[in-house]
Design an enzyme around this catalytic site. Structure first.
Site, PDB file in Angstrom:
ATOM      1  N   LYS A 130       0.811  -1.209   0.000  1.00 45.64           N
ATOM      2  CA  LYS A 130       0.000   0.000   0.000  1.00 45.64           C
ATOM      3  C   LYS A 130       0.853   1.271   0.000  1.00 45.64           C
ATOM      4  O   LYS A 130       0.395   2.318  -0.426  1.00 45.64           O
ATOM      5  CB  LYS A 130      -0.970  -0.029   1.166  1.00 45.64           C
ATOM      6  CG  LYS A 130      -1.960  -1.188   0.977  1.00 45.64           C
ATOM      7  CD  LYS A 130      -3.047  -1.218   2.000  1.00 45.64           C
ATOM      8  CE  LYS A 130      -4.112  -2.239   1.640  1.00 45.64           C
ATOM      9  NZ  LYS A 130      -3.711  -3.624   1.965  1.00 45.64           N
TER      10      LYS A 130
HETATM   11  C1  LIG Z   1      -4.445  -4.647   1.619  1.00 43.28           C
HETATM   12  C2  LIG Z   1      -3.748  -5.948   1.494  1.00 43.28           C
HETATM   13  C3  LIG Z   1      -4.225  -6.971   0.678  1.00 43.28           C
HETATM   14  C4  LIG Z   1      -5.518  -6.853  -0.098  1.00 43.28           C
HETATM   15  O1  LIG Z   1      -5.408  -5.920  -1.138  1.00 43.28           O
HETATM   16  P1  LIG Z   1      -6.728  -5.273  -1.788  1.00 43.28           P
HETATM   17  O2  LIG Z   1      -6.251  -4.211  -2.673  1.00 43.28           O
HETATM   18  O3  LIG Z   1      -7.538  -4.756  -0.648  1.00 43.28           O
HETATM   19  O4  LIG Z   1      -7.428  -6.388  -2.501  1.00 43.28           O
HETATM   20  C5  LIG Z   1      -3.482  -8.127   0.587  1.00 43.28           C
HETATM   21  N1  LIG Z   1      -2.344  -8.289   1.292  1.00 43.28           N
HETATM   22  C6  LIG Z   1      -1.860  -7.325   2.086  1.00 43.28           C
HETATM   23  C7  LIG Z   1      -0.606  -7.571   2.833  1.00 43.28           C
HETATM   24  C8  LIG Z   1      -2.533  -6.124   2.213  1.00 43.28           C
HETATM   25  O5  LIG Z   1      -2.049  -5.168   3.007  1.00 43.28           O
END
Ligand SMILES: *Cc1c(COP(=O)(O)O)cnc(C)c1O
Length: 473
Positions: A114
């Site tokens: 993210k």
């Molecule tokens: C947020 C997250 C996900 C899921 O991603 P999305 O974009 O919400 O589908 C998967 N793995 C990790 C480690 C995350 O932080």
């Protein structure tokens, strides 16, 4: 480039809006999500040899036409640096064996993918707010990783305060410490007595109070923000160029999914012309999306039925970005999306295999998506297997993606599995799988011991509003 609402109504009070508006506003005025009016086409030959920031500028500038290119370039160049992301490649591809690789997108400040989007958003927000002489109060919900990413991206930024809702006692100790130990005065952590879906509902309810939203300058950075999806498109291109020899070769990607933001970026990249063949969506025990892609039935579950799992950032039973994907699959007809979402509210779901929806279901089946689910036992097994075979430690979310990706692997098409977090974030599960503790970056050495600052609130939008009013006098 103008942006439209997935529900066909107004966005920023108009029929279409420019990028800066959707950057700051989150939900459209009609409750839908913003989508670009079209997908610009990729120039694979020109892009293949570009550095990460240069590639990012090419892609982002096609979606953003209300920030001058020079300013965009400066923002991108200060975001994607080896100092912040650990290498000049930013998102390196790590080969496990020929035809099987990891796309490493978790080397930013909070050790999850993210950061790729949110570090960029922090700078974009600061730029647009300064230009317009505005301030913003970001209200967000996190199941763990979004919150820390957002807070690390926004800490100390001018004109920005962050109110981040997280599910009380449902994150890993490391995730919790990462957020709650921040002591920047513009960051507020609210621990909500409920699940992530409750947090997300509260954000929607507070944001849906138009008077409150205006009075308190609310904005969003959670995964409904289009700019996040946009920033994530870049690493699918980068990953494709690294994992293939020449343009046109097919590539499969496996994406551990929760709120559908990451895999939506892969979908957009594909629509822009990137030769992705299959988009393998992996869920954990919260398998609403797997059920949908297998059966055509979309039945989001209530919060009480959302399991707390060992891949907690995927503990989501109502994936907000899924609406954007459906918008594409119903021929970008906002009225249809609005009707389907009315059905969701009234009957709790819809079934796209019904004859009247035949054309939509066909488009979905032609979109390249396939899916599978992974359980706690699968996760442990996959972490062990990847470590035994390749000496590489993967985190539990990545393991879900690898598990399901391998089920769909075919010999003649390489598979790229997205590594969404580093194992250090989820040490307990790694210890359970491997009997050893993952190493962590030095800056995080004693994070759990630092003092934490947060407020516990009931799962109630009014309580959150009251807290915000108090802080924003
Ligand atoms: C947020 C997250 C996900 C899921 O991603 P999305 O974009 O919400 O589908 C998967 N793995 C990790 C480690 C995350 O932080």
């Amino acid at each position: 480039m103008r942006y439209l609402s997935t529900r066909g109504g107004l966005i920023g009070g108009q029929t279409s809006a420019p990028f800066s508006t959707v950057l700051l506003e989150g939900l459209a005025s009609d409750g839908g999500l913003s989508m670009p009016e079209n997908y610009p086409q990729a120039e694979l030959d020109a892009w293949r040899s570009l550095s990460y920031p240069a590639l990012c500028l090419e892609i982002v500038s096609r979606f953003v036409d209300d920030i001058p290119r020079e300013a965009l370039k400066a923002i991108i160049d200060k975001t994607y640096t080896p100092e912040i992301f650990g290498s000049a490649e930013i998102t390196p591809v790590r080969e496990l064996e020929p035809g099987l690789s990891l796309l490493c997108v978790s080397n930013g400040p909070t050790l999850a993918f993210k950061d790729i989007a949110l570090q960029l958003l922090g700078h974009l927000f600061e730029y647009v707010l300064a230009r317009e002489g505005r301030v913003i109060n970001i209200l967000g919900a996190t199941s763990g990783d979004t919150g820390s990413s957002a807070e690390y991206a926004m800490r100390g930024k001018n004109g920005i305060k962050v109110f981040m809702l997280s599910p009380h006692k449902r994150m890993s100790a490391f995730q919790q410490a990462q957020m709650y130990a921040l002591d920047d005065p513009n960051i507020f952590n609210l621990a909500i007595e409920g699940t992530f879906d409750c947090c997300q509902d509260i954000v929607k309810a507070v944001g849906g109070d138009a008077a409150f939203k205006t009075q308190y300058h609310l904005g969003a950075v959670n995964s409904i923000n289009w700019a996040r999806v946009m920033a994530q498109i870049v690493y699918y291109f980068k990953g494709y160029f690294a994992a293939t020899q020449k343009n046109g070769e097919p590539l499969d990607v496996a994406v551990p999914s929760g709120n559908f933001g990451n895999i939506l970026a892969a979908h957009v990249a594909k629509r822009m012309g990137l030769p992705l063949r299959r988009l393998v969506l992996a869920t954990n025990e919260n398998d609403v999306l797997d059920e949908f892609f297998k059966s055509g039935c979309y039945r989001p579950r209530p919060a009480e039925e959302t399991h707390a799992t060992s891949s907690p950032s995927m503990d989501i039973s109502r994936a907000s970005n899924f609406e954007r994907y459906l918008y594409d699959c119903v021929g970008r007809d906002g009225v249809t999306v609005r009707k389907l979402w009315e059905q969701l509210t009234q009957r709790g779901g819809f079934d796209l295999t019904e004859p009247k929806y035949h054309a939509y279901w066909q488009r979905i089946q032609a979109s390249g998506f396939v899916s599978g689910r992974s359980t706690h036992a699968d996760r442990l097994q996959t972490i062990r297997e990847i470590y035994r075979r390749y000496g590489v430690m993967i985190d539990p979310h990545t393991a879900d993606g690898v598990k399901v990706g391998l089920e769909y692997r075919e010999t003649d098409v390489p598979l790229l599995c997205v590594e969404t977090a580093l194992p250090a974030k989820f040490a307990a599960t790694i210890e359970e799988a491997l009997g050893q503790t993952p190493s962590r970056p030095a800056v995080y050495a004693d994070i759990e011991q630092r003092p934490q600052r947060y407020a516990v609130l009931p799962a109630d939008a009014e309580a959150v509003k009251a807290f915000m009013r108090e802080q924003l006098v």
